[in-house]
Enzyme design. Structure first.
Site, PDB file in Angstrom:
ATOM      1  N   ARG A 232      -0.425  10.977   3.433  1.00  0.00           N
ATOM      2  CA  ARG A 232      -1.041  11.506   4.650  1.00  0.00           C
ATOM      3  C   ARG A 232      -0.208  11.226   5.895  1.00  0.00           C
ATOM      4  O   ARG A 232      -0.343  11.899   6.906  1.00  0.00           O
ATOM      5  CB  ARG A 232      -2.480  11.014   4.788  1.00  0.00           C
ATOM      6  CG  ARG A 232      -3.403  11.652   3.722  1.00  0.00           C
ATOM      7  CD  ARG A 232      -4.857  11.255   3.877  1.00  0.00           C
ATOM      8  NE  ARG A 232      -5.085   9.875   3.516  1.00  0.00           N
ATOM      9  CZ  ARG A 232      -5.538   9.445   2.341  1.00  0.00           C
ATOM     10  NH1 ARG A 232      -5.810  10.322   1.384  1.00  0.00           N
ATOM     11  NH2 ARG A 232      -5.705   8.146   2.126  1.00  0.00           N
TER      12      ARG A 232
ATOM     13  N   GLU B 128      -5.871  -4.681  -3.328  1.00  0.00           N
ATOM     14  CA  GLU B 128      -7.066  -5.469  -3.621  1.00  0.00           C
ATOM     15  C   GLU B 128      -6.940  -6.041  -5.036  1.00  0.00           C
ATOM     16  O   GLU B 128      -7.170  -7.224  -5.280  1.00  0.00           O
ATOM     17  CB  GLU B 128      -8.295  -4.587  -3.489  1.00  0.00           C
ATOM     18  CG  GLU B 128      -9.601  -5.365  -3.386  1.00  0.00           C
ATOM     19  CD  GLU B 128     -10.805  -4.438  -3.280  1.00  0.00           C
ATOM     20  OE1 GLU B 128     -11.923  -4.951  -3.174  1.00  0.00           O
ATOM     21  OE2 GLU B 128     -10.619  -3.212  -3.306  1.00  0.00           O
TER      22      GLU B 128
END
Lengths: 232, 201
Positions: free
Chosen positions: A117, A154
């Site tokens: 993006r 994560e």
């Protein structure tokens, strides 16, 4: 040095930059929590109220065009979907203009956009300010010689790559992504650029999720965003 | 006033000085774009000469000329949607969309787009892949331009066109920086026009 012949005003200090963060008022139909722009107006004493109001209305339109998708990619995450911003040509143009206005006199020689993006926002900014565009990519996408930087997710790690020779020592770089969450991706991009001797002037995103403390992870590296939002 | 005559291919041709100048300018721009593209041999596998547009992006003038050439072509064609194919289509598409006042729609690999999508499967050399588009991004009757950095076999562009047509849009043209003509991608586009800046043999 590239910019000795250019007239660049000195770049603001990190703490000054933080007070210049633009944001907008909450629209009831949009699940975006925002903060007021009073610090911006006070700190720019010579700016007319009309100009600040124009910025405000552009930010409002940008914020209201971003769609929030609950529980994606997993339960509990409120995903900030910028594709709906791209469906509003005026809002998309405004978002680019806000970045260009900020950076056009800062002698930026490189805009580095993070896949994928960051590829949407970075190139229009680069074109408008006359800078090179450098894509920062996932592994095995860039042909030829690359340097890699591992960073933590994560769960587990990921790798970001940049072409050898794309960026020169002394290049003044702007890093672009659509959003900053934990800051891991941006940190990896900054490290890659600094490893080749570039000066990372600032990181810029459309959206920040302040609760995920990405700004803290960047430490004293300046960060500029258009909108702050609630991401969890 | 008479304009100078010029012999071309054995025939005499009248050509206005302004046209000649414009064509020369266009040639220079195209040459600049072509020469800024780097060829990387044997990537991603032996035998493939990979057309690397990242070096074009390191040349602001050439990159700007690239976008301008597309914008000049499409600005008066009533295009309301520019669809860019992930990921290098994202580098060219948005700037074109911004300049012509069109929406930009990312066409993505599976599971990247949040919310409701439609999917189109397509054939690779070995196996298949899938392209996705958001439901509701495109309305029936919209005029769409599909953008990617390069057309090879045409499989990806074909899938992109199918997605847009399934949503009721009219694909006006496909646009790429580079074409590899020997891979015959042009023939795979179901008669849809293809516009490219550079052919690579």
């Amino acid at each position: 040095m590239l910019h000795t012949s250019l007239h660049c005003r000195s770049f603001p200090s990190p703490s000054h930059l933080r007070s210049l963060v633009l944001s907008s008022r909450l629209f009831p139909s949009v699940a975006v929590r925002t903060t007021p722009t009073l610090s911006l107006r006070r700190s720019r004493a010579n700016r007319s109220i009309a100009m600040a109001a124009t910025e405000d209305s552009r930010i409002k339109r940008i914020a209201s065009s971003i769609r929030v998708i609950p529980d994606w990619p997993k339960p509990g995450v409120m995903f900030q979907d910028i594709t709906t911003l791209l469906l509003d040509p005026q809002a998309f143009k405004d978002s680019i203009d806000l970045f260009v206005e900020r950076y056009k006199d800062e002698c930026i020689t490189v805009v580095a956009g993070v896949e994928a993006r960051g590829f949407i926002f970075g190139p229009p900014i680069a074109l408008a300010i006359g800078a090179k565009f450098v894509p920062m990519r996932k592994p095995n996408k860039l042909p030829g010689e690359v340097i890699s930087e591992e960073y933590s997710l994560e769960y587990g790690t990921d790798v970001m790559e940049m072409h050898v020779g794309a960026v020169q020592p002394g290049d003044r770089v702007l890093v672009i992504d659509d959003l900053i969450a934990t800051g891991g991706t941006l940190c990896a991009a900054i490290r890659l650029l600094e490893r080749v001797g570039a000066e990372v002037v600032e990181s810029a995103c459309v959206i920040e999720l302040p609760e995920l403390k990405g700004r803290e992870r960047l430490g004293d590296r300046p960060l500029f965003v258009l909108i702050k939002a609630k991401g969890v | 006033m008479t304009y100078p005559q010029e012999e071309v291919d054995g025939k005499e041709r009248g050509e206005k000085p302004m046209m000649k100048k414009n064509n020369k300018r266009l040639e220079t721009k195209i040459e600049g774009i072509a020469s800024s593209i780097r060829v990387v041999p044997h990537f991603p596998k032996p035998g493939i000469m990979f057309q690397d547009i990242t070096t074009l992006l390191l040349n602001p003038k050439a990159f700007k000329n690239t976008i301008d050439l597309f914008v000049e072509r499409y600005s008066s064609m009533d295009i309301s949607v520019v669809a860019g194919v992930e990921a290098r289509g994202f580098i060219f598409g948005p700037s074109i969309a911004l300049a012509i006042g069109a929406k930009f729609i990312p066409l993505r690999k599976p599971r990247k787009l949040p919310g409701e999508v439609i999917s189109e499967r397509y054939v690779l050399e070995y196996g298949t892949d899938c392209l996705e588009m958001h439901v509701g991004a495109v309305q029936p009757g919209e005029r769409a331009l599909v953008v990617d950095d390069l057309i090879a076999t045409g499989g990806t562009l074909c899938a992109a066109m199918n997605l847009l047509e399934r949503a009721g849009a009219e694909v006006v043209e496909c646009a790429c920086v580079i074409e590899l003509p020997e891979l015959k991608g042009r023939e795979r586009l179901n008669g849809k026009p293809l516009f490219v800046l550079v052919e690579s043999h």
